[in-house]
Motif scaffolding. Structure first.
Motif, PDB file in Angstrom:
ATOM      1  N   ALA A   2      51.578  53.918  38.472  1.00  0.00           N
ATOM      2  CA  ALA A   2      50.629  54.206  37.392  1.00  0.00           C
ATOM      3  C   ALA A   2      50.634  53.094  36.354  1.00  0.00           C
ATOM      4  N   LEU A   3      51.799  52.542  36.064  1.00  0.00           N
ATOM      5  CA  LEU A   3      51.897  51.447  35.103  1.00  0.00           C
ATOM      6  C   LEU A   3      51.198  50.200  35.635  1.00  0.00           C
ATOM      7  N   VAL A   4      51.443  49.885  36.890  1.00  0.00           N
ATOM      8  CA  VAL A   4      50.824  48.708  37.498  1.00  0.00           C
ATOM      9  C   VAL A   4      49.309  48.870  37.563  1.00  0.00           C
ATOM     10  N   LEU A   5      48.843  50.046  37.966  1.00  0.00           N
ATOM     11  CA  LEU A   5      47.395  50.287  38.039  1.00  0.00           C
ATOM     12  C   LEU A   5      46.756  50.238  36.660  1.00  0.00           C
ATOM     13  N   ALA A   6      47.421  50.802  35.655  1.00  0.00           N
ATOM     14  CA  ALA A   6      46.895  50.734  34.285  1.00  0.00           C
ATOM     15  C   ALA A   6      46.825  49.291  33.811  1.00  0.00           C
ATOM     16  N   GLY A   7      47.842  48.515  34.136  1.00  0.00           N
ATOM     17  CA  GLY A   7      47.844  47.098  33.771  1.00  0.00           C
ATOM     18  C   GLY A   7      46.743  46.322  34.467  1.00  0.00           C
ATOM     19  N   LEU A   8      46.540  46.595  35.756  1.00  0.00           N
ATOM     20  CA  LEU A   8      45.454  45.931  36.489  1.00  0.00           C
ATOM     21  C   LEU A   8      44.103  46.291  35.884  1.00  0.00           C
ATOM     22  N   GLY A   9      43.931  47.572  35.532  1.00  0.00           N
ATOM     23  CA  GLY A   9      42.684  48.007  34.911  1.00  0.00           C
ATOM     24  C   GLY A   9      42.473  47.367  33.552  1.00  0.00           C
ATOM     25  N   ALA A  10      43.536  47.300  32.746  1.00  0.00           N
ATOM     26  CA  ALA A  10      43.430  46.669  31.428  1.00  0.00           C
ATOM     27  C   ALA A  10      43.089  45.194  31.564  1.00  0.00           C
ATOM     28  N   ALA A  11      43.720  44.521  32.524  1.00  0.00           N
ATOM     29  CA  ALA A  11      43.419  43.104  32.743  1.00  0.00           C
ATOM     30  C   ALA A  11      41.970  42.916  33.162  1.00  0.00           C
ATOM     31  N   LEU A  12      41.474  43.798  34.021  1.00  0.00           N
ATOM     32  CA  LEU A  12      40.082  43.701  34.461  1.00  0.00           C
ATOM     33  C   LEU A  12      39.122  43.891  33.289  1.00  0.00           C
ATOM     34  N   LEU A  13      39.420  44.871  32.431  1.00  0.00           N
ATOM     35  CA  LEU A  13      38.567  45.090  31.250  1.00  0.00           C
ATOM     36  C   LEU A  13      38.625  43.908  30.293  1.00  0.00           C
ATOM     37  N   LEU A  14      39.818  43.394  30.070  1.00  0.00           N
ATOM     38  CA  LEU A  14      39.976  42.290  29.133  1.00  0.00           C
ATOM     39  C   LEU A  14      39.451  40.971  29.689  1.00  0.00           C
ATOM     40  N   GLN A  15      39.393  40.865  31.002  1.00  0.00           N
ATOM     41  CA  GLN A  15      38.887  39.657  31.650  1.00  0.00           C
ATOM     42  C   GLN A  15      37.471  39.886  32.190  1.00  0.00           C
ATOM     43  N   ALA A  16      36.726  40.773  31.553  1.00  0.00           N
ATOM     44  CA  ALA A  16      35.405  41.161  32.059  1.00  0.00           C
ATOM     45  C   ALA A  16      34.487  39.967  32.301  1.00  0.00           C
ATOM     46  N   GLY A  17      34.638  38.923  31.527  1.00  0.00           N
ATOM     47  CA  GLY A  17      33.791  37.743  31.706  1.00  0.00           C
ATOM     48  C   GLY A  17      34.278  36.799  32.781  1.00  0.00           C
ATOM     49  N   ALA A  18      35.443  37.078  33.353  1.00  0.00           N
ATOM     50  CA  ALA A  18      36.023  36.176  34.351  1.00  0.00           C
ATOM     51  C   ALA A  18      36.645  36.960  35.504  1.00  0.00           C
ATOM     52  N   PRO A  19      35.791  37.678  36.269  1.00  0.00           N
ATOM     53  CA  PRO A  19      36.358  38.494  37.355  1.00  0.00           C
ATOM     54  C   PRO A  19      37.037  37.668  38.443  1.00  0.00           C
ATOM     55  N   LEU A  20      36.601  36.436  38.657  1.00  0.00           N
ATOM     56  CA  LEU A  20      37.245  35.607  39.678  1.00  0.00           C
ATOM     57  C   LEU A  20      38.645  35.181  39.239  1.00  0.00           C
ATOM     58  N   ALA A  21      38.824  34.951  37.933  1.00  0.00           N
ATOM     59  CA  ALA A  21      40.154  34.625  37.418  1.00  0.00           C
ATOM     60  C   ALA A  21      41.075  35.827  37.612  1.00  0.00           C
ATOM     61  N   TRP A  22      40.556  37.021  37.349  1.00  0.00           N
ATOM     62  CA  TRP A  22      41.335  38.247  37.522  1.00  0.00           C
ATOM     63  C   TRP A  22      41.748  38.393  38.984  1.00  0.00           C
ATOM     64  N   LEU A  23      40.787  38.280  39.889  1.00  0.00           N
ATOM     65  CA  LEU A  23      41.060  38.454  41.311  1.00  0.00           C
ATOM     66  C   LEU A  23      41.973  37.355  41.851  1.00  0.00           C
ATOM     67  N   GLY A  24      41.674  36.115  41.481  1.00  0.00           N
ATOM     68  CA  GLY A  24      42.503  34.996  41.949  1.00  0.00           C
ATOM     69  C   GLY A  24      43.939  35.106  41.469  1.00  0.00           C
ATOM     70  N   GLY A  25      44.109  35.509  40.225  1.00  0.00           N
ATOM     71  CA  GLY A  25      45.456  35.674  39.689  1.00  0.00           C
ATOM     72  C   GLY A  25      46.196  36.815  40.351  1.00  0.00           C
ATOM     73  N   ALA A  26      45.502  37.931  40.544  1.00  0.00           N
ATOM     74  CA  ALA A  26      46.134  39.085  41.190  1.00  0.00           C
ATOM     75  C   ALA A  26      46.564  38.744  42.618  1.00  0.00           C
ATOM     76  N   LEU A  27      45.700  38.068  43.348  1.00  0.00           N
ATOM     77  CA  LEU A  27      46.048  37.687  44.727  1.00  0.00           C
ATOM     78  C   LEU A  27      47.186  36.678  44.755  1.00  0.00           C
ATOM     79  N   THR A  28      47.161  35.733  43.822  1.00  0.00           N
ATOM     80  CA  THR A  28      48.243  34.748  43.754  1.00  0.00           C
ATOM     81  C   THR A  28      49.573  35.430  43.483  1.00  0.00           C
ATOM     82  N   GLY A  29      49.595  36.316  42.492  1.00  0.00           N
ATOM     83  CA  GLY A  29      50.828  37.043  42.181  1.00  0.00           C
ATOM     84  C   GLY A  29      51.310  37.869  43.358  1.00  0.00           C
TER      85      GLY A  29
END
Length: 169
Positions: free
Chosen positions: A31-58
């Motif tokens: 739940a913590l990880v999913l909440a963090g992923l969701g928060a990052a997606l909301l905060l990175q709304a203008g850069a979805p590729l950065a969000w996805l690329g970072g998540a996949l890299t991690g």
């Protein structure tokens, strides 16, 4: 898109919470990880590729360690969350810092528990096993027993904090 300070603040709160739960219960809640992923997606709304690329890299950075049973799945998912906040390049830096900090923590734990000989024997057995497998020799031996686990969420939190600190130097 959110300000870098807001992104870093939310990220640090997430990894600090993960470190605390990992220390207390030796588990990082999904739940913590999913909440963090969701928060990052909301905060990175203008850069979805950065969000996805970072998540996949991690995720891909620590996935081999999970496959080799050197890390728990929660740690891998936490690193994916960190990458979602930071992007791909900084996720690599956090991963490197985390590996260095985690190695120092593991060494300290082995020395404090006085299990150095067992740890060296395990490293020798793992390397030997890997070399024989690389040579094509089928082996059915089980991996050696661990000399002790550690809350790797702490290393990830410290690695993340070191990147944030480095950015503000």
């Amino acid at each position: 898109m959110a300000t870098p300070v807001l992104l870093e603040t939310v990220l640090l709160c997430c990894v600090a919470t993960a470190a605390a739960t990992d220390l207390a219960w030796r588990k990082i809640p999904n739940a913590l990880v999913l909440a963090g992923l969701g928060a990052a997606l909301l905060l990175q709304a203008g850069a979805p590729l950065a969000w996805l690329g970072g998540a996949l890299t991690g995720l891909l950075l620590f996935l081999p360690l999970y496959v080799l049973r050197g890390m728990a799945a929660g740690d891998v998912k936490l690193m994916a969350m960190v990458g979602a906040f930071t992007g791909a390049g900084p996720a690599l830096l956090v991963g490197l810092a985390t590996l260095l900090i985690g190695g120092a923590m593991a060494l300290a734990i082995v020395l404090l528990r006085r299990r150095g000989r067992e740890a060296l024997a395990n490293v020798r057995a793992l390397l030997s096993h890997a070399l024989w497998r690389a040579a094509g020799v089928p082996l059915a031996a089980a991996p050696p027993a661990s000399v002790g686990g550690m809350p790797y969420g702490v290393a990830i939190a410290l690695g993340t904090a070191s990147l944030v600190w480095w950015r503000h130097l």
